[in-house]
Design an enzyme around this catalytic site. Sequence first.
Site, PDB file in Angstrom:
ATOM      1  CG  ASP A  47      -2.128   0.868   1.113  1.00  0.00           C
ATOM      2  OD1 ASP A  47      -2.324   1.452   0.036  1.00  0.00           O
ATOM      3  OD2 ASP A  47      -2.887   0.966   2.091  1.00  0.00           O
ATOM      4  CG  ASP A  73      -8.068   4.573   0.332  1.00  0.00           C
ATOM      5  OD1 ASP A  73      -8.035   3.353   0.558  1.00  0.00           O
ATOM      6  OD2 ASP A  73      -7.149   5.347   0.673  1.00  0.00           O
ATOM      7  CD  GLU A 110      -0.547   5.127  -4.343  1.00  0.00           C
ATOM      8  OE1 GLU A 110      -1.317   4.159  -4.474  1.00  0.00           O
ATOM      9  OE2 GLU A 110      -0.045   5.449  -3.246  1.00  0.00           O
TER      10      GLU A 110
END
Length: 799
Positions: free
Chosen positions: A402, A478, A405
């Site tokens: 997670d 999300d 990015e």
Amino acid sequence: MCTSPNIPERRKTPPLRGRLVKWEYTNAVSKITLSVCLADDGIVRVTYFTGPVPEDEPSYAVSPGYSAPGAEVREYDEAGVHVIETSLLRIRIRTEEQKVDFYDIVTDEPLLADEGGFGRESKDWTGDARVWIRKRLQDTEHFFGLGDKPCALNLRGKYFSMWGADHYDFHEESDPLYKSVPFFLSLREGKAYGLLFDNTCRSYFDFGASDEKVLAFGSFGGLMNYYFIYDRSPLDIVAAYTRLTGTPELPPLWALGYHQSKWSYYPDKAVYNLVERFRDLGIPCDAVHLDHHYMEQKEGFTWDRHNFPDAAGMVRSLEEDGVKTVLIVNPGVKINPANPVWAEGLERNYFCRRSEGNLLSEEVWPGLCNFPDFTAPAVRSWWADLFRHDLEEVGVRGLWNDMNEPVVFPDRTFPMDTRHEYDGMPCSHEKAHNIYGQCMAEASWLGMKRHAPDRRPFLLSRSGFAGLQRFAATWTGDNRSSWEHLKLANFQCQRLAASGISFAGADAGGFMGHPTPELFCRWMQMAAFHGLFRNHSSGEFGGQEPWVFGQEATAYVKAAIEGRYRLLPYIYTQFRRYAETGMPVLRSLALQCFRNRDTYWRGAEYFFGDHLYVIPIHEPQEGGRFLYIPEGVWYSYHTDSLMEDTGKDVWVKCPLSFLPVYVRGGAVIPHWPVQQHAGELPRPPLTLDVWWAPDEEVASHLYEDAGDGYAYRNGECAVHEFLYRGTGSHSLELAWKCEGDPCAFHESAEVVLHGLPAGIALSAHMDGVPCRGVARDGRVWRIPVEGKFETLSACWTEE
């Protein structure tokens, strides 16, 4: 800490290997070299090199394992044009202008032609350059793909950026988003092509937003480097693209089951109670995901000894109950001299640094952190070995990457002057940003391959680039508990599959907020027909387990999960084909029925594998709706009702108890009995459900193996092919071929015939011998199978 000596090789240039055919055209004035390289009859690499010496770059998109098969070519010259022909393409290269036009070899129809062609603009004070290319946009052309964009499937008239971003509570127009997959499909009047822009810098795609006559794409740095991909259908093009960028490993069977997740389940008693409740209610579940509250102060590669005093014992206990444990891991390493991970990373100079040499230090969940440079092979190898304890000693079965990015607080990414090794071609973060998450996924995947070598890896990654499917499954990020986000999840999972990533899902039910019982039912029903089936939510909004929405909702959700488990042999077979050929598991209606232009603007409907057609419900209280039924013979999967009207919109009832799902007439759909987890029954009895189609001929497949490990690579598997033939209004035939032991992976089998007329007497023969035990069971006929048959024939008369 101990690092294994087998450090992965750097990516090499040029990225393509194999039987390549290549041409170069250099402009004497501009010194720009146009390179055209054929990988096969339908894959062409086009690159513009600037400067007197063409310098290639490593590719993070093209699989290192891809070997170009080559093509037989014919070439000749016309006035100012060099023409190259393959069995699929005619390529016209306007040599002076350095423009490349693609045509269909049979019809000579233009597929993609340069308009303004290649352009480049330098910044004198930095030496940086923007590159772009402009193509003619045809009036009837429509576009699909680009990874996880949350808008409607058809991209015509829109503009998009590629720059991985954590967009909390995104919406339909949010752009950019978590993943950067610079691949799109064009569909036009029965023709299609694909295009991969292999450039990791911030890039853009303009599908006629700025000029309705122009398709443009470009980047703020790097090379103009793209792959044109052509074949006879959009699905074949997606498969070719997936092979180019790398097919995934066949996932372990359990990973295709149901996953329960929350931010967060702790302490260990909460995890035990969760699994106990699943088993008490008889709701199947194969995996529990632990968010970062399992860690000590949210530091990676640690366990909170207070909340999880015996992590290995807990994981072992869950495993005995058929539940695998999946751990979240973020890239930030807390600055903590007492933590050996941080100390070793600092000592080996494995963390990212700024342009002036100082360490990149930013806040994320544990506090102030440094960040590994995953673009360096040595760092990827080091990171892989950090998982040794959790994989070998604790027994963790999956990893979840997670925040990659990458994102840092508050809601931004690394400074642009952050330096990266970029596999031997050092660069700034402007070039490495879009592949940082994928390189982290590669490193985590390597850890699983290295420290659990006898098991197939299961890895989730939120971010990625073209080729992410080589390493990881993914989810859409999300989202929110709303009907709008249910619809967006449908679009995103279809789009990801069209971009080579079929092992994808959304946080079913929504991550933020709390769904109504109806919304939760509809979302879980849809998610049961996605590649990844995971319910993940934020605990601050309350529980989102299958049983928290009342008895009616619990019953419907349980039925959806059980339906997934009955379908596991079908789903596993589709994933095996995906792993072998690149054929997507989810297939948008427009890609499957691409000759029908009316499908280009539809987004709800999709095909799940070869023979199932799924229509999620996007609106509340939608007890009925119009939906498109493809041409052919289709039955309701749930009720066996024959769809009388096909190739048009029809009105159907949509009870809350199940989604509209249809099965192709003549299909053979393999089913198992419901299990509480994959592998609960070592050799589950196999049901071959067949739907009658009087005049159809339909091929179906079934793949069986042990469900994990690699014995299948040594032939310990069974590959079944079924060929259904409708032989008139009163008979049918089913042929069965098998490579491998046909009975090794199921203890018994039966054929179940659906859709036959009422009021008949049926007889059946297997290889000419009358079948015993043929019996009507409600609206179906059951035929026991002893071992295997080569041909089953059934005929009937009216009673």
